[in-house]
Design a protein around this motif. Structure first.
Motif, mmCIF file in Angstrom:
data_model
loop_
_atom_site.group_PDB
_atom_site.id
_atom_site.type_symbol
_atom_site.label_atom_id
_atom_site.label_comp_id
_atom_site.label_asym_id
_atom_site.label_seq_id
_atom_site.Cartn_x
_atom_site.Cartn_y
_atom_site.Cartn_z
ATOM 1 N N PHE A 1 -3.380 -7.786 11.951
ATOM 2 C CA PHE A 1 -2.199 -6.999 12.408
ATOM 3 C C PHE A 1 -2.032 -5.790 11.717
ATOM 4 O O PHE A 1 -0.947 -4.899 11.895
ATOM 5 N N PHE A 2 -3.100 -5.351 10.668
ATOM 6 C CA PHE A 2 -2.529 -4.119 10.049
ATOM 7 C C PHE A 2 -2.605 -2.809 10.815
ATOM 8 O O PHE A 2 -3.143 -2.712 11.636
ATOM 9 N N THR B 1 -7.843 -2.170 -6.451
ATOM 10 C CA THR B 1 -8.507 -1.225 -5.657
ATOM 11 C C THR B 1 -9.229 -1.877 -4.386
ATOM 12 O O THR B 1 -9.823 -2.926 -4.913
ATOM 13 N N ILE B 2 -8.958 -1.515 -3.198
ATOM 14 C CA ILE B 2 -9.567 -2.356 -2.394
ATOM 15 C C ILE B 2 -10.597 -1.537 -1.534
ATOM 16 O O ILE B 2 -10.703 -0.374 -1.640
ATOM 17 N N VAL B 3 -11.653 -2.410 -0.937
ATOM 18 C CA VAL B 3 -12.344 -1.964 0.117
ATOM 19 C C VAL B 3 -12.165 -2.657 1.243
ATOM 20 O O VAL B 3 -11.824 -3.758 1.302
ATOM 21 N N LYS C 1 -6.909 3.427 4.194
ATOM 22 C CA LYS C 1 -7.881 4.581 4.403
ATOM 23 C C LYS C 1 -7.776 5.632 3.920
ATOM 24 O O LYS C 1 -8.871 6.222 3.279
ATOM 25 N N GLU C 2 -6.671 5.923 3.582
ATOM 26 C CA GLU C 2 -6.256 7.167 2.862
ATOM 27 C C GLU C 2 -6.419 6.891 1.268
ATOM 28 O O GLU C 2 -6.644 8.044 0.550
ATOM 29 N N ASN C 3 -5.936 5.982 0.984
ATOM 30 C CA ASN C 3 -5.560 5.707 -0.545
ATOM 31 C C ASN C 3 -5.924 4.072 -0.818
ATOM 32 O O ASN C 3 -5.250 3.238 -0.379
ATOM 33 N N PRO C 4 -6.904 4.067 -1.578
ATOM 34 C CA PRO C 4 -7.367 2.496 -1.933
ATOM 35 C C PRO C 4 -6.644 1.523 -2.842
ATOM 36 O O PRO C 4 -6.909 0.550 -3.023
ATOM 37 N N THR D 1 0.927 -1.169 -0.132
ATOM 38 C CA THR D 1 -0.018 0.048 0.022
ATOM 39 C C THR D 1 0.762 1.235 -0.068
ATOM 40 O O THR D 1 2.009 1.029 0.076
ATOM 41 N N ALA D 2 0.082 2.552 -0.304
ATOM 42 C CA ALA D 2 1.138 3.674 0.002
ATOM 43 C C ALA D 2 0.259 4.717 0.545
ATOM 44 O O ALA D 2 -0.848 4.648 0.657
#
Lengths: 136, 136
Positions: B51-52, B81-83, B60-63, B22-23
């Motif tokens: 454990f994220f 892209t994630i949800v 939450k900021e960038n999907p 992620t980023a």
């Protein structure tokens, strides 16, 4: 700057590959396994680029990178800033090492450049309460 | 959307862990191994979050996310892209699965949520001329 412990360095050396994660400037991440890796000193590592593609584009646009490695349930993530070198002593030594690696594997390999990561922070990626916590 | 082939799905299932990258919105990458993974369908995977930490903040900021997995010299990267879901049937089923996994490992585990990745593109991470190329 953050320094790797002896245990982290042992893990880094032992794993067959580490994961280099990069991102575009606007945050599209990319992660690839990298087998050609060396420790320069406690706070600096070197990766050799034979096949980087999006990774290379990302690093040219955005020098922030992370290097993750683990074995079983223990692992670490090094976060920092990279520079790319395509000439000079460190590159020439690496190019020779990679060429010899390819020769012994019977698979032609050529280093296009080296990625030097200066480590700013080290996080745990071991499952449990410490996951994701800053270690160094 | 991009569909995984049977070979990619076999690899995804077989490896002990995949790497979730992620980023932050401004491009600081983060990559962690994730063992709790499932295929929902050819273009959708599920990861469970026990454990994220930074990974969760980033999502939450960038999907945008990538999921990389390999064995030996063959590997793949799913980009998409994630949800995040923290309730509902899929979450409840995953929470039960993770709890059972923890019980059988003798290590208490709790799913805080699930990450659903819709796959937009699939790249090779196999060394050689095809490294980093778009496959699907």
């Amino acid at each position: 700057m953050a320094k790797m412990t002896d245990r982290m360095k042992d893990f880094f050396k032992r794993v067959p590959a580490v994961v280099l994660a990069t991102a575009t400037g606007d945050g599209i991440p990319n992660a690839v396994p990298v087998g050609a890796k060396k420790i320069i000193d406690d706070e600096t590592i070197l990766l050799s680029d034979q096949f980087f593609n999006k990774t290379l584009d990302n690093m040219k646009e955005n020098p922030k990178a992370s290097v993750t490695f683990w074995e079983g349930h223990e692992g670490y993530q090094l976060k920092g800033t990279i520079v790319i070198e395509t000439s000079g002593k460190r590159y020439e030594e690496t190019a020779k090492w990679i060429e010899e690696l390819g020769n012994s594997a019977g698979f032609p390999l050529r280093s296009k450049g080296i990625v030097i990561l200066k480590i700013d922070e080290i996080y745990g990626v071991t499952p449990g309460a410490g996951a994701g916590k800053l270690l160094v």
